[in-house]
Design a protein around this motif. Structure first.
Motif, mmCIF file in Angstrom:
data_model
loop_
_atom_site.group_PDB
_atom_site.id
_atom_site.type_symbol
_atom_site.label_atom_id
_atom_site.label_comp_id
_atom_site.label_asym_id
_atom_site.label_seq_id
_atom_site.Cartn_x
_atom_site.Cartn_y
_atom_site.Cartn_z
ATOM 1 N N VAL A 152 0.865 -1.191 0.000
ATOM 2 C CA VAL A 152 0.000 0.000 0.000
ATOM 3 C C VAL A 152 0.901 1.241 0.000
ATOM 4 N N HIS A 153 0.733 2.093 -0.978
ATOM 5 C CA HIS A 153 1.521 3.334 -1.034
ATOM 6 C C HIS A 153 0.826 4.347 -0.109
ATOM 7 N N VAL A 154 1.040 4.169 1.174
ATOM 8 C CA VAL A 154 0.320 4.977 2.161
ATOM 9 C C VAL A 154 0.679 6.463 1.999
ATOM 10 N N TRP A 155 -0.301 7.298 2.013
ATOM 11 C CA TRP A 155 -0.197 8.772 1.833
ATOM 12 C C TRP A 155 0.338 9.132 0.440
ATOM 13 N N GLY A 156 0.389 8.157 -0.460
ATOM 14 C CA GLY A 156 0.998 8.425 -1.775
ATOM 15 C C GLY A 156 2.500 8.250 -1.738
ATOM 16 N N ASN A 157 3.007 7.871 -0.570
ATOM 17 C CA ASN A 157 4.440 7.631 -0.432
ATOM 18 C C ASN A 157 4.725 6.211 -0.933
ATOM 19 N N PRO A 158 5.577 6.052 -1.939
ATOM 20 C CA PRO A 158 5.699 4.722 -2.534
ATOM 21 C C PRO A 158 6.306 3.687 -1.597
ATOM 22 N N CYS A 159 5.824 2.448 -1.753
ATOM 23 C CA CYS A 159 6.444 1.308 -1.082
ATOM 24 C C CYS A 159 7.852 1.133 -1.643
ATOM 25 N N ASN A 160 8.617 0.289 -1.001
ATOM 26 C CA ASN A 160 9.903 -0.099 -1.569
ATOM 27 C C ASN A 160 9.615 -1.108 -2.688
ATOM 28 N N CYS A 185 1.569 10.306 -8.049
ATOM 29 C CA CYS A 185 2.831 10.162 -7.312
ATOM 30 C C CYS A 185 3.777 9.263 -8.113
ATOM 31 N N SER A 186 5.055 9.332 -7.773
ATOM 32 C CA SER A 186 6.011 8.519 -8.525
ATOM 33 C C SER A 186 6.939 7.745 -7.602
ATOM 34 N N TYR A 187 7.535 6.717 -8.175
ATOM 35 C CA TYR A 187 8.590 5.938 -7.504
ATOM 36 C C TYR A 187 9.766 5.891 -8.473
ATOM 37 N N LYS A 188 10.915 6.364 -8.024
ATOM 38 C CA LYS A 188 12.104 6.455 -8.892
ATOM 39 C C LYS A 188 11.737 7.091 -10.230
ATOM 40 N N LYS A 189 10.974 8.173 -10.128
ATOM 41 C CA LYS A 189 10.599 9.015 -11.282
ATOM 42 C C LYS A 189 9.584 8.354 -12.239
ATOM 43 N N GLU A 298 12.402 14.576 -4.402
ATOM 44 C CA GLU A 298 12.795 14.231 -5.787
ATOM 45 C C GLU A 298 11.720 13.441 -6.543
ATOM 46 N N GLU A 299 10.608 13.135 -5.876
ATOM 47 C CA GLU A 299 9.540 12.380 -6.549
ATOM 48 C C GLU A 299 8.328 13.274 -6.778
ATOM 49 N N HIS A 300 7.442 12.840 -7.683
ATOM 50 C CA HIS A 300 6.145 13.509 -7.806
ATOM 51 C C HIS A 300 5.293 13.087 -6.615
ATOM 52 N N SER A 301 4.637 14.029 -5.978
ATOM 53 C CA SER A 301 3.711 13.705 -4.889
ATOM 54 C C SER A 301 2.454 14.515 -5.104
#
Ligand code: T4K
Length: 419
Positions: A152-160, A185-189, A298-301
Protein backbone atom coordinates in the motif's frame (compact mmCIF):
# COMPACT_ATOMS: atom_id res chain seq x y z
CA UNK A 1 6.47 33.61 12.88
CA UNK A 2 2.73 33.94 13.49
CA UNK A 3 0.95 37.10 12.50
CA UNK A 4 -0.74 38.56 15.58
CA UNK A 5 -4.28 38.25 14.22
CA UNK A 6 -3.90 34.46 14.20
CA UNK A 7 -3.12 34.40 17.93
CA UNK A 8 -6.46 33.34 19.24
CA UNK A 9 -5.93 31.88 22.70
CA UNK A 10 -4.55 33.93 25.56
CA UNK A 11 -4.86 31.33 28.25
CA UNK A 12 -5.87 27.69 28.42
CA UNK A 13 -9.38 28.49 29.58
CA UNK A 14 -9.94 30.22 26.22
CA UNK A 15 -9.88 26.77 24.62
CA UNK A 16 -13.22 25.50 23.33
CA UNK A 17 -12.71 22.24 25.21
CA UNK A 18 -13.31 24.36 28.33
CA UNK A 19 -16.63 25.47 26.84
CA UNK A 20 -15.36 28.62 25.11
CA UNK A 21 -16.17 29.67 21.53
CA UNK A 22 -14.42 27.46 18.93
CA UNK A 23 -11.64 29.05 16.92
CA UNK A 24 -13.49 28.22 13.69
CA UNK A 25 -17.23 28.79 13.22
CA UNK A 26 -17.50 25.88 10.75
CA UNK A 27 -15.94 22.44 10.95
CA UNK A 28 -12.70 22.00 9.00
CA UNK A 29 -12.51 18.43 7.70
CA UNK A 30 -9.79 16.18 6.41
CA UNK A 31 -11.15 15.00 3.07
CA UNK A 32 -13.27 17.96 1.97
CA UNK A 33 -13.75 17.32 -1.77
CA UNK A 34 -12.02 19.44 -4.40
CA UNK A 35 -14.75 20.52 -6.82
CA UNK A 36 -12.81 21.95 -9.79
CA UNK A 37 -14.55 23.48 -12.80
CA UNK A 38 -18.21 23.39 -11.82
CA UNK A 39 -19.35 24.73 -15.22
CA UNK A 40 -17.46 21.99 -17.04
CA UNK A 41 -18.98 19.37 -14.78
CA UNK A 42 -22.50 20.67 -15.31
CA UNK A 43 -21.96 20.84 -19.08
CA UNK A 44 -20.86 17.20 -19.04
CA UNK A 45 -23.85 16.17 -16.92
CA UNK A 46 -26.18 17.97 -19.36
CA UNK A 47 -24.49 16.28 -22.28
CA UNK A 48 -24.88 12.90 -20.57
CA UNK A 49 -28.59 13.56 -19.96
CA UNK A 50 -29.10 14.69 -23.57
CA UNK A 51 -27.40 11.57 -24.88
CA UNK A 52 -29.33 9.38 -22.42
CA UNK A 53 -26.27 7.23 -21.82
CA UNK A 54 -25.77 6.96 -18.08
CA UNK A 55 -23.55 3.95 -17.48
CA UNK A 56 -22.21 0.71 -19.07
CA UNK A 57 -18.83 1.93 -20.27
CA UNK A 58 -20.14 5.12 -21.81
CA UNK A 59 -18.24 7.90 -23.56
CA UNK A 60 -17.08 9.66 -20.39
CA UNK A 61 -15.85 6.47 -18.75
CA UNK A 62 -13.88 5.60 -21.88
CA UNK A 63 -12.38 9.09 -21.95
CA UNK A 64 -11.55 8.92 -18.24
CA UNK A 65 -9.81 5.54 -18.65
CA UNK A 66 -7.82 6.82 -21.64
CA UNK A 67 -6.69 9.96 -19.78
CA UNK A 68 -5.59 7.99 -16.73
CA UNK A 69 -3.68 5.40 -18.77
CA UNK A 70 -1.94 8.17 -20.76
CA UNK A 71 -1.08 10.18 -17.67
CA UNK A 72 0.56 7.19 -16.00
CA UNK A 73 2.03 5.67 -19.13
CA UNK A 74 0.34 2.31 -18.68
CA UNK A 75 -1.42 0.15 -21.27
CA UNK A 76 -4.76 -0.48 -19.58
CA UNK A 77 -7.07 1.32 -17.22
CA UNK A 78 -10.39 -0.12 -16.09
CA UNK A 79 -12.55 2.39 -14.23
CA UNK A 80 -14.72 1.04 -11.43
CA UNK A 81 -17.46 2.20 -9.09
CA UNK A 82 -15.03 2.57 -6.18
CA UNK A 83 -11.54 1.61 -5.00
CA UNK A 84 -12.71 -1.29 -2.82
CA UNK A 85 -14.41 -3.11 -5.69
CA UNK A 86 -11.32 -2.38 -7.81
CA UNK A 87 -9.19 -4.14 -5.18
CA UNK A 88 -11.59 -7.09 -5.07
CA UNK A 89 -11.56 -7.40 -8.84
CA UNK A 90 -7.77 -7.27 -9.11
CA UNK A 91 -7.36 -9.80 -6.28
CA UNK A 92 -9.83 -12.18 -7.91
CA UNK A 93 -8.51 -11.78 -11.43
CA UNK A 94 -4.96 -12.44 -10.21
CA UNK A 95 -6.14 -15.69 -8.66
CA UNK A 96 -4.93 -14.90 -5.16
CA UNK A 97 -5.86 -17.60 -2.63
CA UNK A 98 -4.99 -18.78 0.89
CA UNK A 99 -2.97 -16.02 2.53
CA UNK A 100 -1.90 -12.64 1.24
CA UNK A 101 0.61 -10.38 2.97
CA UNK A 102 -0.62 -6.84 3.60
CA UNK A 103 0.18 -4.05 6.03
CA UNK A 104 -2.18 -3.53 8.94
CA UNK A 105 -1.42 0.19 8.70
CA UNK A 106 -3.92 0.88 5.93
CA UNK A 107 -7.59 1.67 5.43
CA UNK A 108 -9.74 -1.33 6.31
CA UNK A 109 -10.74 -1.80 2.64
CA UNK A 110 -7.35 -3.37 1.82
CA UNK A 111 -7.93 -6.20 4.30
CA UNK A 112 -11.66 -6.53 3.67
CA UNK A 113 -11.16 -6.88 -0.10
CA UNK A 114 -9.28 -10.09 0.68
CA UNK A 115 -11.42 -11.44 3.50
CA UNK A 116 -14.57 -10.78 1.44
CA UNK A 117 -13.23 -13.46 -0.90
CA UNK A 118 -12.23 -15.75 1.98
CA UNK A 119 -8.56 -15.00 1.51
CA UNK A 120 -6.72 -14.41 4.78
CA UNK A 121 -4.95 -11.08 5.10
CA UNK A 122 -1.72 -11.72 6.99
CA UNK A 123 -0.62 -8.46 8.54
CA UNK A 124 2.98 -7.42 8.18
CA UNK A 125 4.67 -4.57 10.02
CA UNK A 126 5.76 -1.31 8.42
CA UNK A 127 8.91 0.70 8.15
CA UNK A 128 8.38 3.57 10.60
CA UNK A 129 10.19 5.98 8.27
CA UNK A 130 8.01 5.39 5.21
CA UNK A 131 4.81 4.06 6.87
CA UNK A 132 4.74 1.36 4.17
CA UNK A 133 5.19 -2.42 4.40
CA UNK A 134 8.65 -3.47 5.59
CA UNK A 135 10.20 -5.83 2.99
CA UNK A 136 12.56 -7.34 5.55
CA UNK A 137 9.76 -8.41 7.89
CA UNK A 138 7.60 -9.41 4.94
CA UNK A 139 10.17 -11.93 3.82
CA UNK A 140 10.01 -13.63 7.21
CA UNK A 141 6.24 -14.05 7.00
CA UNK A 142 6.01 -16.01 3.76
CA UNK A 143 4.56 -19.50 4.24
CA UNK A 144 3.53 -22.21 1.77
CA UNK A 145 0.00 -20.77 1.96
CA UNK A 146 1.09 -17.30 0.82
CA UNK A 147 -0.08 -16.52 -2.71
CA UNK A 148 0.61 -12.82 -2.96
CA UNK A 149 1.58 -9.44 -1.59
CA UNK A 150 -0.43 -6.23 -1.58
CA UNK A 151 1.77 -3.23 -0.94
CA UNK A 152 0.00 0.00 0.00
CA UNK A 153 1.52 3.33 -1.03
CA UNK A 154 0.32 4.98 2.16
CA UNK A 155 -0.20 8.77 1.83
CA UNK A 156 1.00 8.42 -1.77
CA UNK A 157 4.44 7.63 -0.43
CA UNK A 158 5.70 4.72 -2.53
CA UNK A 159 6.44 1.31 -1.08
CA UNK A 160 9.90 -0.10 -1.57
CA UNK A 161 8.76 -1.40 -4.95
CA UNK A 162 12.14 -2.80 -5.94
CA UNK A 163 12.51 -4.95 -2.82
CA UNK A 164 8.91 -6.16 -3.00
CA UNK A 165 9.26 -7.06 -6.67
CA UNK A 166 12.40 -9.05 -5.94
CA UNK A 167 10.76 -10.91 -3.04
CA UNK A 168 7.69 -11.66 -5.13
CA UNK A 169 9.79 -13.01 -8.00
CA UNK A 170 12.02 -15.10 -5.77
CA UNK A 171 9.04 -16.69 -4.02
CA UNK A 172 6.73 -17.00 -6.99
CA UNK A 173 4.16 -14.65 -5.46
CA UNK A 174 1.77 -12.27 -7.19
CA UNK A 175 2.44 -8.63 -6.35
CA UNK A 176 -0.13 -5.86 -6.60
CA UNK A 177 -0.44 -2.43 -5.05
CA UNK A 178 -3.19 -0.55 -3.31
CA UNK A 179 -2.44 2.88 -4.74
CA UNK A 180 -5.66 4.44 -3.41
CA UNK A 181 -3.68 7.47 -2.16
CA UNK A 182 -1.08 7.56 -4.87
CA UNK A 183 -2.55 8.97 -8.06
CA UNK A 184 -0.07 11.54 -9.38
CA UNK A 185 2.83 10.16 -7.31
CA UNK A 186 6.01 8.52 -8.53
CA UNK A 187 8.59 5.94 -7.50
CA UNK A 188 12.10 6.46 -8.89
CA UNK A 189 10.60 9.01 -11.28
CA UNK A 190 8.14 6.46 -12.76
CA UNK A 191 4.47 7.16 -12.14
CA UNK A 192 2.79 4.87 -9.64
CA UNK A 193 0.42 2.64 -11.56
CA UNK A 194 3.14 0.86 -13.49
CA UNK A 195 4.28 -1.55 -10.81
CA UNK A 196 3.47 -5.13 -9.85
CA UNK A 197 0.83 -7.05 -11.79
CA UNK A 198 -1.70 -4.28 -11.21
CA UNK A 199 -2.28 -1.15 -9.16
CA UNK A 200 -5.54 0.20 -7.82
CA UNK A 201 -6.59 3.83 -7.39
CA UNK A 202 -9.46 5.35 -5.45
CA UNK A 203 -11.35 8.39 -6.68
CA UNK A 204 -13.58 8.67 -3.63
CA UNK A 205 -14.92 12.15 -2.83
CA UNK A 206 -12.18 12.62 -0.22
CA UNK A 207 -9.33 11.94 -2.66
CA UNK A 208 -7.65 14.91 -4.31
CA UNK A 209 -8.94 13.70 -7.70
CA UNK A 210 -12.48 12.48 -7.23
CA UNK A 211 -15.29 10.92 -9.23
CA UNK A 212 -17.81 11.25 -6.36
CA UNK A 213 -17.19 7.52 -5.82
CA UNK A 214 -14.79 5.76 -8.13
CA UNK A 215 -11.74 3.65 -8.61
CA UNK A 216 -9.52 2.22 -11.31
CA UNK A 217 -7.27 -0.75 -11.94
CA UNK A 218 -4.22 -0.10 -14.10
CA UNK A 219 -1.96 -2.76 -15.58
CA UNK A 220 0.36 -3.51 -18.47
CA UNK A 221 -0.82 -7.11 -18.61
CA UNK A 222 -3.17 -7.56 -21.60
CA UNK A 223 -4.75 -10.82 -20.41
CA UNK A 224 -5.28 -9.55 -16.90
CA UNK A 225 -6.84 -6.34 -18.21
CA UNK A 226 -9.25 -8.25 -20.41
CA UNK A 227 -10.24 -10.54 -17.55
CA UNK A 228 -10.81 -7.63 -15.18
CA UNK A 229 -12.85 -5.76 -17.76
CA UNK A 230 -15.13 -8.75 -18.21
CA UNK A 231 -15.40 -9.34 -14.46
CA UNK A 232 -16.35 -5.69 -13.92
CA UNK A 233 -19.39 -6.28 -16.13
CA UNK A 234 -20.78 -9.56 -14.70
CA UNK A 235 -18.41 -11.62 -16.88
CA UNK A 236 -20.26 -10.73 -20.09
CA UNK A 237 -18.20 -11.29 -23.24
CA UNK A 238 -20.79 -9.87 -25.64
CA UNK A 239 -24.54 -10.14 -25.44
CA UNK A 240 -25.89 -13.35 -23.88
CA UNK A 241 -22.42 -14.80 -23.31
CA UNK A 242 -20.96 -14.95 -19.80
CA UNK A 243 -17.51 -16.50 -19.50
CA UNK A 244 -16.44 -15.69 -15.89
CA UNK A 245 -18.05 -15.13 -12.58
CA UNK A 246 -18.25 -11.35 -12.49
CA UNK A 247 -19.81 -8.54 -10.57
CA UNK A 248 -21.14 -5.08 -11.25
CA UNK A 249 -18.08 -2.92 -10.73
CA UNK A 250 -18.80 -0.35 -13.43
CA UNK A 251 -18.20 3.33 -13.06
CA UNK A 252 -21.21 5.40 -14.15
CA UNK A 253 -21.12 8.39 -16.50
CA UNK A 254 -21.82 11.03 -13.85
CA UNK A 255 -18.83 9.79 -11.86
CA UNK A 256 -16.66 9.82 -14.96
CA UNK A 257 -17.88 13.37 -15.73
CA UNK A 258 -16.68 14.42 -12.29
CA UNK A 259 -13.45 12.45 -12.73
CA UNK A 260 -12.70 14.18 -16.02
CA UNK A 261 -13.49 17.57 -14.55
CA UNK A 262 -11.27 16.80 -11.58
CA UNK A 263 -8.41 15.74 -13.87
CA UNK A 264 -8.60 19.12 -15.64
CA UNK A 265 -7.63 20.74 -12.33
CA UNK A 266 -5.00 18.19 -11.34
CA UNK A 267 -2.03 20.59 -11.49
CA UNK A 268 -3.92 23.25 -9.60
CA UNK A 269 -4.98 20.81 -6.84
CA UNK A 270 -1.42 19.59 -6.40
CA UNK A 271 -0.17 23.17 -6.29
CA UNK A 272 -2.69 24.06 -3.58
CA UNK A 273 -1.83 20.92 -1.60
CA UNK A 274 1.86 21.71 -1.89
CA UNK A 275 1.35 25.29 -0.77
CA UNK A 276 -0.63 24.06 2.23
CA UNK A 277 2.03 21.49 3.02
CA UNK A 278 4.75 24.16 2.92
CA UNK A 279 2.69 26.41 5.15
CA UNK A 280 2.24 23.62 7.73
CA UNK A 281 5.95 22.83 7.42
CA UNK A 282 6.98 26.43 8.14
CA UNK A 283 4.55 26.93 10.98
CA UNK A 284 5.18 23.62 12.74
CA UNK A 285 8.94 23.52 12.22
CA UNK A 286 9.97 24.51 15.74
CA UNK A 287 7.57 22.39 17.81
CA UNK A 288 9.61 19.69 19.48
CA UNK A 289 7.81 16.35 19.36
CA UNK A 290 5.51 17.24 16.47
CA UNK A 291 6.83 15.99 13.15
CA UNK A 292 5.26 16.54 9.79
CA UNK A 293 5.60 13.53 7.49
CA UNK A 294 7.94 14.66 4.71
CA UNK A 295 7.22 13.81 1.09
CA UNK A 296 10.15 12.86 -1.15
CA UNK A 297 11.46 16.06 -2.74
CA UNK A 298 12.79 14.23 -5.79
CA UNK A 299 9.54 12.38 -6.55
CA UNK A 300 6.14 13.51 -7.81
CA UNK A 301 3.71 13.71 -4.89
CA UNK A 302 0.12 14.82 -4.69
CA UNK A 303 0.58 16.18 -1.12
CA UNK A 304 -3.04 15.29 -0.38
CA UNK A 305 -2.48 14.42 3.26
CA UNK A 306 -0.95 16.42 6.08
CA UNK A 307 0.33 13.83 8.52
CA UNK A 308 1.65 14.62 11.96
CA UNK A 309 3.41 12.26 14.34
CA UNK A 310 3.04 13.25 17.96
CA UNK A 311 5.73 12.13 20.37
CA UNK A 312 4.05 12.46 23.75
CA UNK A 313 7.32 12.18 25.68
CA UNK A 314 8.47 15.40 23.99
CA UNK A 315 5.21 17.33 23.63
CA UNK A 316 3.72 16.44 27.00
CA UNK A 317 0.39 15.95 25.30
CA UNK A 318 -0.78 12.75 23.68
CA UNK A 319 -2.22 12.47 20.19
CA UNK A 320 -5.75 11.69 21.37
CA UNK A 321 -5.90 14.70 23.67
CA UNK A 322 -4.59 16.92 20.91
CA UNK A 323 -7.25 15.57 18.52
CA UNK A 324 -9.99 16.20 21.10
CA UNK A 325 -8.85 19.75 21.81
CA UNK A 326 -8.68 20.56 18.10
CA UNK A 327 -12.06 18.95 17.50
CA UNK A 328 -13.60 21.27 20.08
CA UNK A 329 -12.13 24.15 18.03
CA UNK A 330 -13.86 22.68 14.91
CA UNK A 331 -10.64 21.31 13.46
CA UNK A 332 -11.61 17.71 12.75
CA UNK A 333 -8.24 15.98 12.73
CA UNK A 334 -8.34 12.26 11.89
CA UNK A 335 -6.45 9.34 13.42
CA UNK A 336 -5.85 7.32 10.22
CA UNK A 337 -5.35 4.31 10.51
CA UNK A 338 -6.16 3.89 14.17
CA UNK A 339 -6.31 1.28 15.68
CA UNK A 340 -4.85 -0.71 12.75
CA UNK A 341 -6.73 -3.35 10.75
CA UNK A 342 -5.55 -6.10 13.09
CA UNK A 343 -7.49 -4.47 15.92
CA UNK A 344 -10.74 -4.32 13.95
CA UNK A 345 -13.27 -7.10 13.36
CA UNK A 346 -13.13 -9.78 12.21
CA UNK A 347 -9.33 -9.71 12.35
CA UNK A 348 -8.95 -8.98 16.06
CA UNK A 349 -11.05 -12.09 16.82
CA UNK A 350 -9.22 -14.22 14.25
CA UNK A 351 -5.73 -13.06 15.31
CA UNK A 352 -5.95 -11.70 18.86
CA UNK A 353 -2.16 -11.63 19.23
CA UNK A 354 -1.31 -10.12 15.84
CA UNK A 355 -0.08 -6.95 17.53
CA UNK A 356 2.94 -8.81 18.91
CA UNK A 357 4.33 -9.00 15.38
CA UNK A 358 3.40 -5.41 14.58
CA UNK A 359 5.35 -3.20 17.00
CA UNK A 360 5.86 -0.33 14.56
CA UNK A 361 2.20 -0.37 13.50
CA UNK A 362 1.09 -0.40 17.13
CA UNK A 363 3.32 2.60 17.86
CA UNK A 364 2.39 4.59 14.78
CA UNK A 365 -1.36 4.13 15.20
CA UNK A 366 -0.99 5.85 18.60
CA UNK A 367 0.97 8.78 17.18
CA UNK A 368 -0.45 9.76 13.81
CA UNK A 369 -3.05 12.40 13.12
CA UNK A 370 -4.09 14.11 9.90
CA UNK A 371 -4.95 17.77 9.46
CA UNK A 372 -7.23 19.47 6.94
CA UNK A 373 -5.83 20.48 3.58
CA UNK A 374 -7.00 20.79 -0.05
CA UNK A 375 -8.85 23.62 -1.74
CA UNK A 376 -11.28 24.15 1.15
CA UNK A 377 -8.74 25.62 3.51
CA UNK A 378 -6.73 28.83 3.25
CA UNK A 379 -3.31 29.79 4.51
CA UNK A 380 -4.68 31.90 7.33
CA UNK A 381 -6.65 28.97 8.72
CA UNK A 382 -3.57 26.77 8.53
CA UNK A 383 -1.53 29.32 10.45
CA UNK A 384 -4.32 29.48 13.03
CA UNK A 385 -4.37 25.68 13.42
CA UNK A 386 -0.59 25.62 13.82
CA UNK A 387 -0.73 28.43 16.33
CA UNK A 388 -3.20 26.38 18.33
CA UNK A 389 -0.96 23.32 18.24
CA UNK A 390 1.92 25.52 19.41
CA UNK A 391 -0.21 26.85 22.22
CA UNK A 392 -1.41 23.39 23.29
CA UNK A 393 2.11 21.94 23.38
CA UNK A 394 3.48 24.98 25.21
CA UNK A 395 0.78 24.65 27.84
CA UNK A 396 0.59 20.86 27.85
CA UNK A 397 1.06 20.41 31.58
CA UNK A 398 -1.56 22.93 32.64
CA UNK A 399 -4.00 21.65 30.02
CA UNK A 400 -3.53 18.04 31.16
CA UNK A 401 -4.10 19.10 34.76
CA UNK A 402 -7.17 21.15 33.88
CA UNK A 403 -8.62 18.31 31.83
CA UNK A 404 -8.54 15.88 34.73
CA UNK A 405 -10.00 18.42 37.18
CA UNK A 406 -13.65 17.80 38.00
CA UNK A 407 -15.85 20.13 35.97
CA UNK A 408 -17.14 23.22 37.69
CA UNK A 409 -20.84 23.05 38.47
CA UNK A 410 -21.48 25.76 35.83
CA UNK A 411 -19.77 23.71 33.07
CA UNK A 412 -21.36 20.52 34.33
CA UNK A 413 -24.77 22.12 34.06
CA UNK A 414 -24.06 23.40 30.54
CA UNK A 415 -22.97 19.94 29.40
CA UNK A 416 -26.04 18.28 30.88
CA UNK A 417 -28.30 20.79 29.20
CA UNK A 418 -26.65 20.70 25.79
CA UNK A 419 -28.33 18.29 23.29
N1 T4K B 1 -7.29 1.54 0.14
C1 T4K B 1 -6.89 2.60 0.85
C2 T4K B 1 -5.49 2.67 1.30
C3 T4K B 1 -7.79 3.62 1.14
O1 T4K B 1 -7.39 4.67 1.88
C4 T4K B 1 -9.11 3.53 0.67
C5 T4K B 1 -10.07 4.57 0.98
C6 T4K B 1 -9.47 2.40 -0.09
C7 T4K B 1 -8.53 1.42 -0.34
C8 T4K B 1 -10.86 2.21 -0.62
O2 T4K B 1 -11.21 3.14 -1.64
P1 T4K B 1 -12.77 3.54 -1.83
O3 T4K B 1 -13.57 2.26 -1.90
O4 T4K B 1 -13.19 4.42 -0.67
O5 T4K B 1 -12.77 4.27 -3.15
C9 T4K B 1 -12.27 7.98 3.98
C10 T4K B 1 -12.76 7.60 2.61
O6 T4K B 1 -14.12 7.24 2.65
C11 T4K B 1 -11.99 6.48 1.99
O7 T4K B 1 -12.23 6.53 0.60
C12 T4K B 1 -10.50 6.63 2.22
N2 T4K B 1 -9.74 5.53 1.73
C13 T4K B 1 -10.20 6.81 3.69
C14 T4K B 1 -8.75 7.02 3.96
O8 T4K B 1 -10.89 7.95 4.15
P2 T4K B 1 -13.51 7.90 6.29
O9 T4K B 1 -14.64 7.02 6.68
O10 T4K B 1 -12.47 8.10 7.25
O11 T4K B 1 -13.95 9.33 5.91
P3 T4K B 1 -15.28 9.92 5.28
O12 T4K B 1 -15.60 9.22 4.03
O13 T4K B 1 -16.28 9.93 6.35
O14 T4K B 1 -14.82 11.40 4.95
C15 T4K B 1 -13.94 12.15 5.78
C16 T4K B 1 -14.43 13.56 5.95
O15 T4K B 1 -14.46 14.20 4.69
C17 T4K B 1 -15.83 13.65 6.49
O16 T4K B 1 -15.83 13.67 7.86
C18 T4K B 1 -16.32 14.97 5.90
C19 T4K B 1 -15.53 15.13 4.63
N3 T4K B 1 -16.37 14.84 3.47
C20 T4K B 1 -16.58 13.55 3.07
C21 T4K B 1 -17.38 13.29 1.99
C22 T4K B 1 -17.62 11.86 1.56
C23 T4K B 1 -16.97 15.89 2.81
O17 T4K B 1 -16.80 17.05 3.19
N4 T4K B 1 -17.75 15.64 1.71
C24 T4K B 1 -17.97 14.37 1.27
O18 T4K B 1 -18.66 14.17 0.26
O19 T4K B 1 -12.94 7.24 4.94
Amino acid sequence: MFSTNTKIKNNIYDLAIFSKIPAFPEKLHVGRPNIGGRENLLARINDMLDRKWLTNHGQFVQEFEKKIAEYIGVKHCIATCNGTIALELAIRALGLTGEVLVPSFTFIATAHALQWQEITPVFCDIDPKTHTIDPYRLQQMITPRTSGIIGVHVWGNPCNVEALTQIAEQNNLKLMFDAAHAFGCSYKKQMIGKFGEAEVFSFHATKFINAFEGGAIVTNNDDLAEKIRLMTNFGFAGLDNVIYIGTNGKMNEASAAMGLTSLESLDEFIEVNYRNYQCYQNELADIVGVSLFAYHKEEHSNYQYIILEINEALTGVNRDTLVKILEAENVIARRYFYPGCHRMEPYRSYFPHAGLLLPETEKLTQQVMLLPTGTSIDGESIVKICHMIHFIVKNANSINRALVKPLSSETEQKNTLSP
